[in-house]
Scaffold this motif. Structure first.
Motif, PDB file in Angstrom:
ATOM      1  N   GLN A   1      27.786   6.234 -32.797  1.00 22.44           N
ATOM      2  CA  GLN A   1      27.030   7.481 -32.979  1.00 22.44           C
ATOM      3  C   GLN A   1      25.945   7.573 -31.920  1.00 22.44           C
ATOM      4  N   VAL A   2      25.932   8.692 -31.216  1.00 27.45           N
ATOM      5  CA  VAL A   2      24.928   8.908 -30.183  1.00 27.45           C
ATOM      6  C   VAL A   2      23.584   9.239 -30.825  1.00 27.45           C
ATOM      7  N   GLN A   3      22.554   8.550 -30.395  1.00 23.89           N
ATOM      8  CA  GLN A   3      21.238   8.799 -30.969  1.00 23.89           C
ATOM      9  C   GLN A   3      20.159   8.563 -29.927  1.00 23.89           C
ATOM     10  N   LEU A   4      19.156   9.427 -29.936  1.00 19.67           N
ATOM     11  CA  LEU A   4      17.965   9.265 -29.111  1.00 19.67           C
ATOM     12  C   LEU A   4      16.762   9.243 -30.044  1.00 19.67           C
ATOM     13  N   VAL A   5      15.892   8.282 -29.857  1.00 25.74           N
ATOM     14  CA  VAL A   5      14.721   8.157 -30.718  1.00 25.74           C
ATOM     15  C   VAL A   5      13.476   8.061 -29.851  1.00 25.74           C
ATOM     16  N   GLU A   6      12.587   9.036 -30.000  1.00 26.25           N
ATOM     17  CA  GLU A   6      11.339   9.038 -29.257  1.00 26.25           C
ATOM     18  C   GLU A   6      10.247   8.311 -30.051  1.00 26.25           C
ATOM     19  N   LEU A  20       5.368   7.637 -23.585  1.00 24.91           N
ATOM     20  CA  LEU A  20       6.413   7.960 -24.537  1.00 24.91           C
ATOM     21  C   LEU A  20       7.672   7.166 -24.197  1.00 24.91           C
ATOM     22  N   SER A  21       8.402   6.787 -25.234  1.00 29.31           N
ATOM     23  CA  SER A  21       9.656   6.065 -25.057  1.00 29.31           C
ATOM     24  C   SER A  21      10.796   6.861 -25.672  1.00 29.31           C
ATOM     25  N   CYS A  22      11.947   6.750 -25.055  1.00 27.74           N
ATOM     26  CA  CYS A  22      13.161   7.391 -25.561  1.00 27.74           C
ATOM     27  C   CYS A  22      14.242   6.312 -25.574  1.00 27.74           C
ATOM     28  N   ALA A  23      14.534   5.804 -26.753  1.00 29.17           N
ATOM     29  CA  ALA A  23      15.522   4.735 -26.903  1.00 29.17           C
ATOM     30  C   ALA A  23      16.873   5.335 -27.265  1.00 29.17           C
ATOM     31  N   ALA A  24      17.888   4.943 -26.508  1.00 29.53           N
ATOM     32  CA  ALA A  24      19.223   5.483 -26.720  1.00 29.53           C
ATOM     33  C   ALA A  24      20.113   4.468 -27.403  1.00 29.53           C
ATOM     34  N   SER A  25      20.994   4.957 -28.256  1.00 32.44           N
ATOM     35  CA  SER A  25      22.023   4.122 -28.859  1.00 32.44           C
ATOM     36  C   SER A  25      23.313   4.927 -28.910  1.00 32.44           C
ATOM     37  N   GLY A  26      24.428   4.218 -28.859  1.00 30.38           N
ATOM     38  CA  GLY A  26      25.718   4.893 -28.897  1.00 30.38           C
ATOM     39  C   GLY A  26      26.218   5.325 -27.532  1.00 30.38           C
ATOM     40  N   PHE A  27      25.400   5.167 -26.506  1.00 31.74           N
ATOM     41  CA  PHE A  27      25.851   5.452 -25.145  1.00 31.74           C
ATOM     42  C   PHE A  27      24.941   4.697 -24.181  1.00 31.74           C
ATOM     43  N   THR A  28      25.396   4.556 -22.964  1.00 35.75           N
ATOM     44  CA  THR A  28      24.643   3.815 -21.954  1.00 35.75           C
ATOM     45  C   THR A  28      23.852   4.780 -21.097  1.00 35.75           C
ATOM     46  N   LEU A  29      22.545   4.575 -21.060  1.00 39.63           N
ATOM     47  CA  LEU A  29      21.659   5.522 -20.389  1.00 39.63           C
ATOM     48  C   LEU A  29      21.966   5.693 -18.908  1.00 39.63           C
ATOM     49  N   ASN A  30      22.334   4.628 -18.241  1.00 42.11           N
ATOM     50  CA  ASN A  30      22.461   4.768 -16.793  1.00 42.11           C
ATOM     51  C   ASN A  30      23.680   5.586 -16.400  1.00 42.11           C
ATOM     52  N   TYR A  31      24.467   6.042 -17.365  1.00 44.14           N
ATOM     53  CA  TYR A  31      25.553   6.966 -17.067  1.00 44.14           C
ATOM     54  C   TYR A  31      25.231   8.386 -17.526  1.00 44.14           C
ATOM     55  N   HIS A  32      23.991   8.585 -17.918  1.00 49.13           N
ATOM     56  CA  HIS A  32      23.601   9.889 -18.437  1.00 49.13           C
ATOM     57  C   HIS A  32      22.312  10.361 -17.789  1.00 49.13           C
ATOM     58  N   GLY A  33      22.212  11.671 -17.653  1.00 47.35           N
ATOM     59  CA  GLY A  33      20.948  12.255 -17.261  1.00 47.35           C
ATOM     60  C   GLY A  33      20.064  12.380 -18.493  1.00 47.35           C
ATOM     61  N   ALA A  97      16.195  14.314 -24.168  1.00 50.41           N
ATOM     62  CA  ALA A  97      17.540  14.846 -24.299  1.00 50.41           C
ATOM     63  C   ALA A  97      18.429  14.181 -23.274  1.00 50.41           C
ATOM     64  N   GLY A  98      19.713  14.074 -23.602  1.00 50.45           N
ATOM     65  CA  GLY A  98      20.652  13.402 -22.710  1.00 50.45           C
ATOM     66  C   GLY A  98      21.918  14.194 -22.508  1.00 50.45           C
ATOM     67  N   THR A  99      22.565  13.929 -21.393  1.00 54.25           N
ATOM     68  CA  THR A  99      23.852  14.531 -21.108  1.00 54.25           C
ATOM     69  C   THR A  99      24.649  13.626 -20.187  1.00 54.25           C
ATOM     70  N   SER A 100      25.961  13.641 -20.347  1.00 52.53           N
ATOM     71  CA  SER A 100      26.834  12.911 -19.428  1.00 52.53           C
ATOM     72  C   SER A 100      27.264  13.809 -18.277  1.00 52.53           C
ATOM     73  N   GLY A 101      26.900  15.060 -18.342  1.00 55.76           N
ATOM     74  CA  GLY A 101      27.286  15.996 -17.297  1.00 55.76           C
ATOM     75  C   GLY A 101      26.224  16.143 -16.227  1.00 55.76           C
ATOM     76  N   ALA A 102      26.515  17.021 -15.302  1.00 52.53           N
ATOM     77  CA  ALA A 102      25.574  17.292 -14.208  1.00 52.53           C
ATOM     78  C   ALA A 102      24.470  18.222 -14.695  1.00 52.53           C
TER      79      ALA A 102
END
Length: 124
Positions: A1-6, A20-33, A97-102
């Motif tokens: 499950q994709v989740q972002l927690v500030e 501020l921190s934005c912790a991601a789970s369910g996906f790898t940040l370095n592949y997302h904007g 907010a995150g995205t795998s797109g451009a």
């Protein structure tokens, strides 16, 4: 499950700093904007800063004026927003907010995943 927690919001005096921190789970940040947005009462949501997936480049809104820095720590799958020289006008709920797109324009509509937000209040 994709989740972002500030986290990291709070009350700070004018001229102060917050990170501020934005912790991601369910996906790898370095592949997302990742972008930081804010929403103040009575105002539209606006972009603050973003970091590009493609090359890690960073972009800032004009009102940041060199006061904020966005950075990422891939080992912790976390993106940060260091905010210095805060003013009452920076008072808002801040979202990542995150995205795998451009991301071409930094618009909120270009992002797919959103966190729940963290409140920042700048007041004496």
């Amino acid at each position: 499950q994709v989740q972002l927690v500030e986290s990291g919001g709070g009350l700070v005096q004018p001229g102060g700093s917050l990170r501020l921190s934005c912790a991601a789970s369910g996906f790898t940040l370095n592949y997302h904007g990742i972008g930081w947005f804010r929403h103040a009462p009575g105002k539209a949501r606006e972009g603050v800063a973003r970091i590009e997936r493609r090359d890690g480049s960073t972009h800032y809104a004009d009102f940041v004026e060199g006061r904020f820095t966005i950075s990422s720590e891939n080992a912790k799958n976390t993106v940060y927003l260091q905010m210095n020289s805060l003013t009452p006008e920076d008072t808002a709920d801040y979202y990542c907010a995150g995205t795998s797109g451009a991301v071409r324009y930094g618009s909120q509509y270009e992002y797919d995943y959103w966190g729940q937000g963290t409140a920042v209040t700048v007041s004496a």
